[in-house]
Design a protein around this motif. Structure first.
Motif, PDB file in Angstrom:
ATOM      1  N   LEU A 103       0.863  -1.179   0.000  1.00  0.00           N
ATOM      2  CA  LEU A 103       0.000   0.000   0.000  1.00  0.00           C
ATOM      3  C   LEU A 103       0.899   1.228   0.000  1.00  0.00           C
ATOM      4  O   LEU A 103       1.817   1.335   0.806  1.00  0.00           O
ATOM      5  N   ILE A 106      -2.444   6.551   1.901  1.00  0.00           N
ATOM      6  CA  ILE A 106      -3.791   6.649   2.461  1.00  0.00           C
ATOM      7  C   ILE A 106      -4.103   8.133   2.572  1.00  0.00           C
ATOM      8  O   ILE A 106      -3.344   8.875   3.195  1.00  0.00           O
ATOM      9  N   ASP A 108      -7.003  10.888   3.691  1.00  0.00           N
ATOM     10  CA  ASP A 108      -8.316  11.232   4.249  1.00  0.00           C
ATOM     11  C   ASP A 108      -8.927  12.374   3.451  1.00  0.00           C
ATOM     12  O   ASP A 108      -8.244  13.360   3.150  1.00  0.00           O
ATOM     13  N   PRO A 110     -12.039  14.110   4.507  1.00  0.00           N
ATOM     14  CA  PRO A 110     -13.171  14.109   5.445  1.00  0.00           C
ATOM     15  C   PRO A 110     -14.369  14.935   4.989  1.00  0.00           C
ATOM     16  O   PRO A 110     -15.505  14.577   5.324  1.00  0.00           O
ATOM     17  N   VAL A 115     -12.032   7.913   2.253  1.00  0.00           N
ATOM     18  CA  VAL A 115     -10.630   7.600   2.509  1.00  0.00           C
ATOM     19  C   VAL A 115     -10.097   6.946   1.241  1.00  0.00           C
ATOM     20  O   VAL A 115     -10.666   5.956   0.768  1.00  0.00           O
ATOM     21  N   MET A 117      -7.177   4.994  -0.847  1.00  0.00           N
ATOM     22  CA  MET A 117      -6.050   4.097  -0.576  1.00  0.00           C
ATOM     23  C   MET A 117      -5.483   3.581  -1.901  1.00  0.00           C
ATOM     24  O   MET A 117      -6.204   2.956  -2.677  1.00  0.00           O
ATOM     25  N   TYR A 119      -2.514   1.340  -3.914  1.00  0.00           N
ATOM     26  CA  TYR A 119      -1.474   0.315  -3.936  1.00  0.00           C
ATOM     27  C   TYR A 119      -0.488   0.588  -5.056  1.00  0.00           C
ATOM     28  O   TYR A 119      -0.850   1.135  -6.105  1.00  0.00           O
ATOM     29  N   TYR A 161       4.539  11.208  -4.322  1.00  0.00           N
ATOM     30  CA  TYR A 161       5.176  10.333  -3.340  1.00  0.00           C
ATOM     31  C   TYR A 161       5.836   9.143  -4.028  1.00  0.00           C
ATOM     32  O   TYR A 161       6.967   8.775  -3.704  1.00  0.00           O
ATOM     33  N   TYR A 180       4.063  -3.153   5.001  1.00  0.00           N
ATOM     34  CA  TYR A 180       4.272  -2.091   4.037  1.00  0.00           C
ATOM     35  C   TYR A 180       5.341  -1.158   4.534  1.00  0.00           C
ATOM     36  O   TYR A 180       5.295  -0.673   5.656  1.00  0.00           O
ATOM     37  N   GLN A 181       6.275  -0.905   3.690  1.00  0.00           N
ATOM     38  CA  GLN A 181       7.437  -0.137   4.105  1.00  0.00           C
ATOM     39  C   GLN A 181       7.267   1.354   3.939  1.00  0.00           C
ATOM     40  O   GLN A 181       7.977   2.119   4.545  1.00  0.00           O
ATOM     41  N   THR A 183       4.030   3.365   3.377  1.00  0.00           N
ATOM     42  CA  THR A 183       2.715   3.967   3.226  1.00  0.00           C
ATOM     43  C   THR A 183       2.723   5.413   3.737  1.00  0.00           C
ATOM     44  O   THR A 183       3.091   5.670   4.874  1.00  0.00           O
ATOM     45  N   ALA A 184       2.313   6.323   2.890  1.00  0.00           N
ATOM     46  CA  ALA A 184       2.283   7.738   3.270  1.00  0.00           C
ATOM     47  C   ALA A 184       0.861   8.165   3.603  1.00  0.00           C
ATOM     48  O   ALA A 184      -0.104   7.624   3.087  1.00  0.00           O
ATOM     49  N   GLN A 185       0.761   9.141   4.478  1.00  0.00           N
ATOM     50  CA  GLN A 185      -0.533   9.733   4.785  1.00  0.00           C
ATOM     51  C   GLN A 185      -0.309  11.215   4.992  1.00  0.00           C
ATOM     52  O   GLN A 185       0.726  11.630   5.496  1.00  0.00           O
ATOM     53  N   PRO A 188      -5.333  16.201   5.847  1.00  0.00           N
ATOM     54  CA  PRO A 188      -6.343  16.585   4.866  1.00  0.00           C
ATOM     55  C   PRO A 188      -6.558  18.099   4.842  1.00  0.00           C
ATOM     56  O   PRO A 188      -6.292  18.782   5.831  1.00  0.00           O
TER      57      PRO A 188
END
Lengths: 190, 190
Positions: A103, A106, A108, A110, A115, A117, A119, A161, A180-181, A183-185, A188
């Protein structure tokens, strides 16, 4: 975003907005049978589908953001995993098959109850063609990404990213099923 | 899992199960106004809330799995992020405040249409008490985790993963807002 539930989906009688006992939010509650209707965020699942050094984008045939470019993605359905949803959306929107790695992001969203996501995946044999919700599908190298014509902020962030990751010395995509090495978030917009 | 939508939430008339044009799944479609009712998976957000070397668990006061121990978690609501949902649920179920690090795990639960997402966090001052949906809240060291009395498989997997991570030499929790370094995901039971 707020789906308006005027009538009870169980008995068809009008609902009222009120906070059920033991709850702390207003819900659409049936005035007749008492059923409480919950509305929760939806997951949009998609893929950064890569072939050689290029990424698959789709030009949207439908609103919102018709004519803008997006990663293949869409609403996750019941009875599937997030990964399966990402594969299905790539198939539906771009007629491509992807082998997934980890992944990647992710996001958000809102204010619209979503959400997103994404891969990372390999587009098998680089094959793709125009799916029902697309006007055009194309593999873009990093230099050619149409940054000003991307459909959604989470698409832009995910692509940025991905290219930043790929530029790191020794970058290898994580294997499917491994932790998962990368995953960025992001925070928002509110 | 499949919410049964017998009546249209917009006009109150009976729905029919059929596949709308351009779709490939059966949906509850209103026979009167044509509204299509989609039912999608829900996100359950929670926290591995740590104080010193102990983890916060809650004994459930409600079904399903009443009396079993769980990490604080619950359905994400509209107008919040996954992280905010994890913090809110920790407050509601255990009256604890958490500062969050990265996302620790994502667990697909397709047969009930859910995706479970757990953050790693610090339980501020180790404070907690019994929230409305709990019978008891307690901080457990690794040796005391009631493995046979945990409520859900995703809770067990998330705890096992957390303890395995923590045992790695040099383990440091990722900072909030940084790319997540160790998000795990497992194949779902089918």
């Amino acid at each position: 975003m707020n789906q308006i539930i005027r009538f009870c989906m169980s008995c068809g009688q009008p609902t009222q907005d009120r906070t059920p006992e033991g709850d702390n939010r207003s819900r659409a509650v049936c005035g007749q049978c008492g059923e409480i209707h919950y509305v929760n965020p939806k997951i949009v699942a998609g893929a950064v589908a890569v072939y050689e050094d290029r990424v698959l984008l789709c030009r949207r045939a439908i609103e919102p953001r018709k004519n803008y470019w997006t990663l293949p993605a869409g609403f996750m359905e019941n009875n599937e995993t997030v990964a399966e949803a990402a594969q299905r959306e790539t198939r539906e929107e771009a007629e491509g098959e992807v082998t997934l790695h980890g992944l990647l992001s992710i996001g958000d969203v809102p204010h619209i109850g979503q959400v997103h996501m994404y891969y990372l995946g390999d587009l098998i044999e680089g094959k793709h063609s125009v799916g029902v919700e697309s006007l055009e599908t194309r593999l873009f190298s990093e230099a050619d990404i149409p940054w000003d014509d991307l459909a959604f902020k989470t698409v832009t962030e995910t692509l940025r990213y991905y290219f930043s990751l790929r530029a790191r010395p020794g970058f290898v995509a994580s294997a499917p099923g491994e932790p998962y090495q990368f995953t960025a978030q992001w925070k928002p917009d509110r």
